[in-house]
Design a protein around this motif. Structure first.
Motif, short mmCIF file in Angstrom:
data_model
loop_
_atom_site.label_atom_id
_atom_site.label_comp_id
_atom_site.label_asym_id
_atom_site.label_seq_id
_atom_site.Cartn_x
_atom_site.Cartn_y
_atom_site.Cartn_z
N HIS A 20 -20.67 -23.69 -23.24
CA HIS A 20 -22.10 -23.41 -23.18
C HIS A 20 -22.38 -21.98 -23.62
O HIS A 20 -21.65 -21.07 -23.25
N LYS A 25 -23.57 -19.11 -17.24
CA LYS A 25 -22.93 -20.37 -16.84
C LYS A 25 -21.41 -20.22 -16.89
O LYS A 25 -20.86 -19.58 -17.78
N ASN A 45 -18.81 -29.21 -27.72
CA ASN A 45 -20.02 -29.67 -27.06
C ASN A 45 -20.97 -30.21 -28.13
O ASN A 45 -21.46 -29.44 -28.96
N TYR A 48 -24.32 -28.38 -28.94
CA TYR A 48 -24.32 -27.09 -29.66
C TYR A 48 -23.46 -27.13 -30.92
O TYR A 48 -23.17 -26.08 -31.50
#
Length: 133
Positions: A20, A25, A45, A48
Motif C-alpha cells: 500500500h 499503513k 496489489n 495500485y
C-alpha cells in the motif's frame, strides 16, 4: 524452518502481497523498514498496479514478478488468503509470512504440504528487529 534468524539474514527478496502506498499503513511502513535493511521489495496489489513503490513497479499478482522470491509478506485479511493460494503455490517462495492478525490454519497447512514454510500472526518488522537488529 530451522533457524529463522539465519533465514532472515540469507533472504534477499520479499514480495509484498497487499502493498500500500499510504505511509501510515503497515502494508507500507513494514516493507519500507525491510527495504532499508537491504531486502529487494516487490510490491503486489492489483489496485495500485503500474504505480511505483520502493523503486519497483507494482504488479497485479505474484506470478507477474518473473523472478524467485525468498519471502512473501502478506498484508491481506485472513479470509482473503484462499484467493491467493494458486499464485503463491505457482511463485514457490521459500517462506510465506502472515502479518499480525492474519491467521488461516488450513491455508498455512496447504502451503506446508507443498514444501513452503509459513509464519502466521507475527509482524516481520518486529521479528526482524528482535532476531537481526
Amino acid at each position: 524452518m530451522g533457524n529463522l534468524h539465519d533465514f532472515l539474514v540469507s533472504a534477499r527478496t520479499i514480495a509484498v502481497l497487499g502493498a500500500h502506498p499510504n505511509p501510515n499503513k503497515a502494508a507500507f511502513y513494514v516493507p519500507d523498514y525491510l527495504g532499508r535493511k537491504g531486502y529487494r521489495l516487490f510490491p503486489v496489489n492489483p489496485v495500485y498496479a503500474g504505480q511505483e513503490l520502493w523503486g519497483q513497479t507494482v504488479v497485479r499478482k505474484l506470478t507477474d514478478l518473473g523472478e524467485p522470491i525468498d519471502i512473501v509478506d502478506v498484508f491481506r485479511r485472513s479470509e482473503a488468503l484462499p484467493d491467493h493460494l494458486e499464485e503463491i503455490l505457482a511463485a514457490r517462495p521459500k517462506l510465506v509470512w502472515l502479518q499480525s492478525g492474519i491467521l488461516n490454519d488450513s491455508f498455512a497447512e496447504t502451503l506446508r504440504q507443498a514444501g513452503i514454510q509459513v509464519v502466521q500472526n507475527r509482524c516481520l518488522m518486529v521479528v526482524h528487529r528482535q532476531l537481526v537488529g
